[in-house]
Design a protein around this motif. Structure first.
Motif, PDB file in Angstrom:
ATOM      1  N   ARG A 106       0.791  -1.227   0.000  1.00  0.00           N
ATOM      2  CA  ARG A 106       0.000   0.000   0.000  1.00  0.00           C
ATOM      3  C   ARG A 106       0.824   1.278   0.000  1.00  0.00           C
ATOM      4  O   ARG A 106       0.419   2.283  -0.597  1.00  0.00           O
ATOM      5  CB  ARG A 106      -0.939   0.015   1.208  1.00  0.00           C
ATOM      6  CG  ARG A 106      -2.115  -0.933   1.091  1.00  0.00           C
ATOM      7  CD  ARG A 106      -3.013  -0.838   2.311  1.00  0.00           C
ATOM      8  NE  ARG A 106      -3.513   0.528   2.529  1.00  0.00           N
ATOM      9  CZ  ARG A 106      -4.166   0.905   3.606  1.00  0.00           C
ATOM     10  NH1 ARG A 106      -4.406   0.030   4.575  1.00  0.00           N
ATOM     11  NH2 ARG A 106      -4.590   2.150   3.731  1.00  0.00           N
ATOM     12  N   LEU A 107       1.951   1.291   0.697  1.00  0.00           N
ATOM     13  CA  LEU A 107       2.727   2.521   0.812  1.00  0.00           C
ATOM     14  C   LEU A 107       3.591   2.696  -0.428  1.00  0.00           C
ATOM     15  O   LEU A 107       4.594   2.011  -0.607  1.00  0.00           O
ATOM     16  CB  LEU A 107       3.586   2.504   2.078  1.00  0.00           C
ATOM     17  CG  LEU A 107       2.815   2.474   3.400  1.00  0.00           C
ATOM     18  CD1 LEU A 107       3.772   2.584   4.580  1.00  0.00           C
ATOM     19  CD2 LEU A 107       1.774   3.587   3.468  1.00  0.00           C
ATOM     20  N   GLN A 108       3.182   3.614  -1.258  1.00  0.00           N
ATOM     21  CA  GLN A 108       3.841   3.829  -2.543  1.00  0.00           C
ATOM     22  C   GLN A 108       4.751   5.058  -2.504  1.00  0.00           C
ATOM     23  O   GLN A 108       4.534   5.978  -1.723  1.00  0.00           O
ATOM     24  CB  GLN A 108       2.792   4.003  -3.649  1.00  0.00           C
ATOM     25  CG  GLN A 108       1.877   2.798  -3.812  1.00  0.00           C
ATOM     26  CD  GLN A 108       2.613   1.559  -4.270  1.00  0.00           C
ATOM     27  OE1 GLN A 108       3.360   1.583  -5.256  1.00  0.00           O
ATOM     28  NE2 GLN A 108       2.430   0.454  -3.555  1.00  0.00           N
ATOM     29  N   GLY A 109       5.747   5.052  -3.368  1.00  0.00           N
ATOM     30  CA  GLY A 109       6.606   6.222  -3.529  1.00  0.00           C
ATOM     31  C   GLY A 109       7.822   6.248  -2.643  1.00  0.00           C
ATOM     32  O   GLY A 109       8.621   7.189  -2.697  1.00  0.00           O
ATOM     33  N   ILE A 110       7.999   5.235  -1.784  1.00  0.00           N
ATOM     34  CA  ILE A 110       9.197   5.152  -0.941  1.00  0.00           C
ATOM     35  C   ILE A 110      10.351   4.654  -1.812  1.00  0.00           C
ATOM     36  O   ILE A 110      10.249   3.600  -2.431  1.00  0.00           O
ATOM     37  CB  ILE A 110       8.971   4.192   0.242  1.00  0.00           C
ATOM     38  CG1 ILE A 110       7.805   4.681   1.100  1.00  0.00           C
ATOM     39  CG2 ILE A 110      10.239   4.046   1.071  1.00  0.00           C
ATOM     40  CD1 ILE A 110       7.312   3.656   2.106  1.00  0.00           C
ATOM     41  N   THR A 111      11.435   5.425  -1.852  1.00  0.00           N
ATOM     42  CA  THR A 111      12.574   5.027  -2.681  1.00  0.00           C
ATOM     43  C   THR A 111      13.785   4.723  -1.802  1.00  0.00           C
ATOM     44  O   THR A 111      14.009   5.368  -0.779  1.00  0.00           O
ATOM     45  CB  THR A 111      12.934   6.115  -3.702  1.00  0.00           C
ATOM     46  OG1 THR A 111      13.186   7.347  -3.009  1.00  0.00           O
ATOM     47  CG2 THR A 111      11.807   6.325  -4.690  1.00  0.00           C
ATOM     48  N   ILE A 112      14.550   3.739  -2.232  1.00  0.00           N
ATOM     49  CA  ILE A 112      15.735   3.324  -1.487  1.00  0.00           C
ATOM     50  C   ILE A 112      16.938   4.123  -1.957  1.00  0.00           C
ATOM     51  O   ILE A 112      17.251   4.164  -3.150  1.00  0.00           O
ATOM     52  CB  ILE A 112      15.971   1.815  -1.655  1.00  0.00           C
ATOM     53  CG1 ILE A 112      14.812   1.035  -1.010  1.00  0.00           C
ATOM     54  CG2 ILE A 112      17.304   1.391  -1.025  1.00  0.00           C
ATOM     55  CD1 ILE A 112      14.828  -0.442  -1.297  1.00  0.00           C
ATOM     56  N   ASN A 123      13.962   7.404   1.103  1.00  0.00           N
ATOM     57  CA  ASN A 123      13.405   8.745   0.919  1.00  0.00           C
ATOM     58  C   ASN A 123      11.893   8.628   1.095  1.00  0.00           C
ATOM     59  O   ASN A 123      11.210   8.007   0.282  1.00  0.00           O
ATOM     60  CB  ASN A 123      13.755   9.270  -0.478  1.00  0.00           C
ATOM     61  CG  ASN A 123      13.363  10.726  -0.672  1.00  0.00           C
ATOM     62  OD1 ASN A 123      12.841  11.376   0.225  1.00  0.00           O
ATOM     63  ND2 ASN A 123      13.625  11.248  -1.866  1.00  0.00           N
ATOM     64  N   LYS A 124      11.380   9.188   2.196  1.00  0.00           N
ATOM     65  CA  LYS A 124       9.963   9.084   2.543  1.00  0.00           C
ATOM     66  C   LYS A 124       9.155  10.196   1.885  1.00  0.00           C
ATOM     67  O   LYS A 124       9.489  11.368   2.028  1.00  0.00           O
ATOM     68  CB  LYS A 124       9.789   9.179   4.065  1.00  0.00           C
ATOM     69  CG  LYS A 124       8.333   9.070   4.529  1.00  0.00           C
ATOM     70  CD  LYS A 124       8.190   9.338   6.014  1.00  0.00           C
ATOM     71  CE  LYS A 124       8.073  10.817   6.346  1.00  0.00           C
ATOM     72  NZ  LYS A 124       6.783  11.409   5.933  1.00  0.00           N
ATOM     73  N   PRO A 125       8.084   9.867   1.186  1.00  0.00           N
ATOM     74  CA  PRO A 125       7.215  10.925   0.661  1.00  0.00           C
ATOM     75  C   PRO A 125       6.430  11.613   1.767  1.00  0.00           C
ATOM     76  O   PRO A 125       6.235  11.059   2.855  1.00  0.00           O
ATOM     77  CB  PRO A 125       6.259  10.161  -0.272  1.00  0.00           C
ATOM     78  CG  PRO A 125       6.843   8.802  -0.443  1.00  0.00           C
ATOM     79  CD  PRO A 125       7.649   8.535   0.789  1.00  0.00           C
ATOM     80  N   CYS A 126       5.972  12.801   1.495  1.00  0.00           N
ATOM     81  CA  CYS A 126       5.055  13.501   2.386  1.00  0.00           C
ATOM     82  C   CYS A 126       3.777  12.676   2.541  1.00  0.00           C
ATOM     83  O   CYS A 126       3.311  12.048   1.587  1.00  0.00           O
ATOM     84  CB  CYS A 126       4.736  14.874   1.790  1.00  0.00           C
ATOM     85  SG  CYS A 126       3.429  15.770   2.626  1.00  0.00           S
TER      86      CYS A 126
END
Length: 354
Positions: A106-112, A123-126
């Protein structure tokens, strides 16, 4: 009888702490009674509970299946297995594993940004929590376990005694770098360098008004947990307002300046809840879009004109010391950078004419 061989993610902690993780439903008095009666042994011998576990140690629990199931909090599972069939000791599939799988999906947009055997930097999205605020939340912590399960289904076998975890917290609407411990040694190393302030943490933000020169601001912060709000006051030479006050230190350096806004790089010397937001508001330069500590008229303009609904704050860079302990040695001397989110860079261009 249950036998547990101590692996990397269990070594280095006290036996009684390990047992509390393995048997979360058992009270301390029960655990120490079982140790005294030699119903729990370490390497075949009676143990006190204060022993530090080493790699390949063996902990034996002379319990029935029913007793172990009761105190481990892992009831037998009668339904279909999870999608990947990951199980904890005893072949039980737990609801926690499904929670982790769900969070990863479910948690999208988190990049390593960086990964090794022990540490992960993302890198955590807002809009995403680093840790749960209430039981029903999902956060980077659950995503992290789901990520590790997706990479290695066998990791599920360790989840009864070890949980990977984030090591630094960001507000939900603050984006950027989050440090995570994949293993117990990695978690201990990262937590240690943060606690000892051996890591440098830099943020980008846009604040209200023209801040034309670098400022080095210090004072005290008191948190109101009920309202989830902090109060900043004083200076380094003043007396703490009360015993709950924490000293804070923030360094701000302007990058681009107009009459209305300033693009800042901020270094956190200390790291307290809402520190940047409250400290800049105290000196008359609240963050753009900050509805808790900011300027309502400016926030209304930014929302109407640019669609900004939250404060602009991004953890953009961390720099590690030259010498680190073994489990974080790969990070020695490194700087890890996280690109700003698209809305942030868009506002930079529009507010500063870039």
């Amino acid at each position: 009888m249950h036998s547990c061989k101590i692996e990397r993610n269990q070594a280095g902690q006290r036996l009684d702490k390990f047992l509390r993780k393995l048997l979360p439903e058992a009270g301390n008095s029960f655990l120490y009674k079982m140790l005294r009666k030699k119903n729990i042994t370490l390497n075949g011998k009676k143990a006190e509970g204060n022993e530090i576990l080493a790699l390949n140690d063996e902990v034996k629990l002379f319990f029935s299946e029913e007793t172990f199931a009761k105190f481990s909090g892992q009831p037998s599972f009668s339904g279909p297995p999870s999608e990947t069939g990951k199980a904890l000791p005893g072949g039980r599939v737990t609801s926690q594993v499904r929670e982790y799988e769900n969070a990863f999906a479910r948690l999208q947009g988190i990049t390593i940004l960086y990964e090794d055997e022990d540490c992960l930097i993302v890198n955590k999205p807002c809009g995403i929590l680093t840790q749960k605020a209430v039981r029903t939340d999902i956060s980077i912590n659950e995503w992290l376990a789901g990520y590790l399960l997706q990479k290695n289904p066998a990791f599920g076998e360790e989840l009864s005694t070890f949980r990977p975890s984030v090591c630094n917290r960001l507000d939900r609407n603050t984006s950027g770098i989050v440090l995570c411990g994949k293993s117990l040694p990695g978690l201990q190393s990262l937590s240690s360098i943060i606690r000892e302030r051996r890591i440098r943490k830099f943020y980008r933000t846009i604040c209200v008004g023209a801040l034309k020169e670098a400022v080095n601001i210090q004072g005290y912060l008191v948190k109101n947990s009920v309202e989830n709000r902090v109060t900043v006051s004083g200076s380094p030479s003043s007396q703490a307002p009360d015993e709950k006050a924490s000293p804070i230190h923030t360094v701000c350096s302007p990058i681009l300046v107009t009459d209305a806004f300033t693009l800042l790089e901020v270094e956190l010397i200390t790291g307290k809840s809402h520190q940047i937001r409250a400290h800049l508001a105290q000196i008359g330069h609240p963050l753009a879009g900050d509805h808790k500590y900011g300027k309502a008229s400016v926030n209304r303009m930014l929302k109407g004109k640019y669609g900004l609904e939250h404060h602009l704050l991004h953890a953009c860079r961390v720099t590690f010391p030259e010498t680190l302990r073994e489990s974080a040695d790969n990070l020695s001397g490194k700087s890890i950078c996280a690109p700003c989110p698209a809305l942030f860079t868009e506002l930079e261009d529009k507010l500063f004419g870039r």
